[in-house]
Write an enzyme that holds these catalytic residues in place. Structure first.
Site, mmCIF file in Angstrom:
data_model
loop_
_atom_site.group_PDB
_atom_site.id
_atom_site.type_symbol
_atom_site.label_atom_id
_atom_site.label_comp_id
_atom_site.label_asym_id
_atom_site.label_seq_id
_atom_site.Cartn_x
_atom_site.Cartn_y
_atom_site.Cartn_z
ATOM 1 N N LYS A 4 0.803 -1.263 -0.107
ATOM 2 C CA LYS A 4 -0.177 -0.005 -0.141
ATOM 3 C C LYS A 4 1.012 1.205 0.173
ATOM 4 O O LYS A 4 2.041 1.153 0.375
ATOM 5 C CB LYS A 4 -0.824 0.109 1.279
ATOM 6 C CG LYS A 4 -2.251 0.858 1.006
ATOM 7 C CD LYS A 4 -3.310 -0.173 0.406
ATOM 8 C CE LYS A 4 -4.634 0.623 0.470
ATOM 9 N NZ LYS A 4 -5.694 -0.329 -0.342
ATOM 10 N N GLY B 122 -22.032 5.137 -2.849
ATOM 11 C CA GLY B 122 -21.106 5.795 -3.685
ATOM 12 C C GLY B 122 -20.883 5.018 -5.004
ATOM 13 O O GLY B 122 -21.617 4.164 -5.393
HETATM 14 P P1 NAD Z 1 -17.311 6.350 -2.402
HETATM 15 O O1 NAD Z 1 -16.748 7.333 -1.772
HETATM 16 O O2 NAD Z 1 -17.553 6.346 -3.771
HETATM 17 O O3 NAD Z 1 -18.851 5.940 -1.673
HETATM 18 C C1 NAD Z 1 -18.710 6.023 -0.064
HETATM 19 C C2 NAD Z 1 -20.245 6.731 -0.014
HETATM 20 O O4 NAD Z 1 -20.470 6.668 1.370
HETATM 21 C C3 NAD Z 1 -20.210 8.063 -0.525
HETATM 22 O O5 NAD Z 1 -21.407 8.272 -1.275
HETATM 23 C C4 NAD Z 1 -20.598 9.023 0.830
HETATM 24 O O6 NAD Z 1 -21.198 9.974 0.621
HETATM 25 C C5 NAD Z 1 -21.173 8.008 1.594
HETATM 26 N N1 NAD Z 1 -21.070 8.124 3.127
HETATM 27 C C6 NAD Z 1 -20.153 8.894 3.816
HETATM 28 N N2 NAD Z 1 -20.480 9.069 5.119
HETATM 29 C C7 NAD Z 1 -21.468 8.327 5.225
HETATM 30 C C8 NAD Z 1 -22.349 7.821 6.354
HETATM 31 N N3 NAD Z 1 -21.999 8.481 7.598
HETATM 32 N N4 NAD Z 1 -23.295 7.321 6.063
HETATM 33 C C9 NAD Z 1 -23.877 6.907 4.950
HETATM 34 N N5 NAD Z 1 -23.301 7.001 3.707
HETATM 35 C C10 NAD Z 1 -21.941 7.661 3.819
HETATM 36 O O7 NAD Z 1 -16.388 4.926 -2.144
HETATM 37 P P2 NAD Z 1 -16.532 3.557 -2.920
HETATM 38 O O8 NAD Z 1 -15.434 3.484 -3.793
HETATM 39 O O9 NAD Z 1 -18.082 3.475 -3.093
HETATM 40 O O10 NAD Z 1 -16.250 2.382 -1.387
HETATM 41 C C11 NAD Z 1 -16.976 2.221 -0.474
HETATM 42 C C12 NAD Z 1 -16.197 1.594 0.562
HETATM 43 O O11 NAD Z 1 -15.932 0.422 -0.036
HETATM 44 C C13 NAD Z 1 -14.922 1.909 1.139
HETATM 45 O O12 NAD Z 1 -14.848 1.644 2.539
HETATM 46 C C14 NAD Z 1 -13.808 1.455 0.322
HETATM 47 O O13 NAD Z 1 -12.721 1.372 0.923
HETATM 48 C C15 NAD Z 1 -14.450 0.000 0.013
HETATM 49 N N6 NAD Z 1 -13.815 -0.740 -1.135
HETATM 50 C C16 NAD Z 1 -13.994 -0.088 -2.258
HETATM 51 C C17 NAD Z 1 -13.262 -0.748 -3.398
HETATM 52 C C18 NAD Z 1 -13.755 -0.065 -4.884
HETATM 53 O O14 NAD Z 1 -13.394 -0.954 -5.780
HETATM 54 N N7 NAD Z 1 -13.962 1.088 -4.847
HETATM 55 C C19 NAD Z 1 -12.740 -1.886 -3.298
HETATM 56 C C20 NAD Z 1 -12.704 -2.454 -2.069
HETATM 57 C C21 NAD Z 1 -13.185 -1.944 -0.901
#
Ligand code: NAD
Length: 365
Positions: A91, A193
């Protein structure tokens, strides 16, 4: 451009850090010309080069940044091992505010820093960085992935993360509720998201009843208008009387308080580090809640990133490997059930059996 690599091997500061776990390399970079302050940690390379995202965050202290990179790189070793990938765990973190501190020069310098590790670390997007930032890094190193514009989703791995999570929810529902499809199953998605929105789409296509919460009003409106999701408040979402709670926002939302309030019999979502502390897994087990370990169910993205890195454009093959996350989870659920220990502990044990095996074999040879 002059770069100062302050340490290539794990130094004594890292070794004494509570989150240190036999990491193979911790490299630091400080560059006054561009303002870049970054750390790359490689946890383990028994299975292959260390792949993991590059996070940009305004860490308050160097110690916070070090803690995050040590923890996250270790997690990547476990994730890749269980996803069946020939990869180790690594990372990178950049200390900075992604809203204010980004510049072309900063990401070019970050690319050079990654390049200095000669392919031992391969980078990708993470929170605070996006495909465009990675593309700039790609001008000074070839060791970045997730930037392929000819990719099905322009390099973005989120739809594959959502697909893997969807398959994981199906496996959990089959195991816990003895139901082979999701029609009529109710799911509370926390955070719509990139991943949560795509998951909401897949769930609604499967005739599940989807509840969503988010702090972003536009995302909520899209989830409702496009996929018929039912909007609820952010403080209510985990307390709903539903079949599945799917955390898809930030980590740590399942803690000693919220676990008592969760009424779903399944926790299965994409967020990283969902449990605030590891012991919550045992509390969940005792409450009869089936927990799909986060790094297993959300591995769709890393599977996709790996295929982007190796140049595999066979979408069907990538989809099959992501879909297999459901089978991996089913074997974890069965082993956890027969041994009466938490699913997260079983996942760690299986991952260690995989990534420590090559080392044992080489010792015995
Ligand atoms: P993102 O930032 O696009 O989406 C996160 C969403 O959560 C946003 O819409 C945000 O407004 C919302 N949010 C923030 N605080 C909140 C709260 N208190 N209550 C409800 N909603 C809230 O991120 P993402 O890429 O969709 O990733 C989401 C999660 O999945 C993260 O934890 C990330 O680490 C994990 N993840 C993502 C991927 C990927 O491919 N994008 C891969 C593995 C893990």
């Amino acid at each position: 451009m002059k770069h100062q690599i302050m340490a290539q091997k794990t130094d004594s500061v890292a070794q004494q850090h509570p989150d240190y776990d036999q990491h193979q390399t911790v490299a630091y970079h400080e560059d006054t010309a561009t303002g870049l302050r970054a750390i790359i940690a490689i946890h383990n390379q028994n299975l292959g080069p260390a792949l993991g995202g590059c996070r940009m965050f305004p860490y308050a202290t160097q110690n916070d940044a070090l803690s995050d990179v040590l923890r996250l790189s270790r997690g990547m070793t476990y994730k890749s091992a269980l996803a069946g990938l020939p990869l180790g765990g690594g990372k990178a973190v950049i200390v900075g505010n992604p809203r204010k501190d980004k510049s072309r020069e900063l990401f070019l310098a970050m690319g050079s820093f990654i390049d200095s590790l000669q392919g031992n670390y391969i980078s990708a997007e993470d929170s605070g960085t996006n495909v465009s930032d990675l593309a700039i890094m790609g001008e000074t190193t070839r060791w970045v992935s997730g930037i392929h514009r000819d990719h099905e989703f322009n390099g973005d791995p989120s739809p594959y993360t959502a697909l893997g999570t969807f398959e994981g929810i199906k496996a959990a529902v089959k195991h816990q509720l003895k139901k082979s499809d999701l029609a009529g199953i109710s799911v509370a998605v926390q955070g719509v998201g990139n991943v949560g929105m795509e998951l909401t789409k897949l769930l609604s296509q499967a005739d599940a009843r989807v509840y969503v919460a988010d702090v972003n009003e536009d995302n909520l409106t899209r989830a409702k208008d496009r996929y018929g999701a039912i909007i609820v408040g952010t403080t209510k979402i985990h307390r709903l009387d539903v079949d599945v709670f799917a955390p898809c926002a930030m980590g740590g939302t399942i803690n000693s308080m919220s676990i008592q309030e969760i009424r779903a019999s399944i926790i299965a979502g994409a967020a990283n580090n969902q449990l605030s502390t590891p012991d919550i897994a045992e509390t969940a087990r005792q409450q009869g809640i089936l927990y799909a370990p986060d790094y297993v169910i959300n591995a769709g993205g890393i599977i996709d990133i790996h295929h982007q890195q190796t140049g595999n454009r066979n979408v069907e093959q990538v989809r099959q490997q992501v879909t297999a996350i459901g089978e991996t989870l089913e074997s974890i659920f069965c082993r956890a059930q027969s041994s009466q220990i938490p699913t997260s502990v079983i996942a760690d044990q299986i991952a260690e059996e995989i990534f420590l095996a090559p080392k044992l074999q080489s010792r015995m040879a």
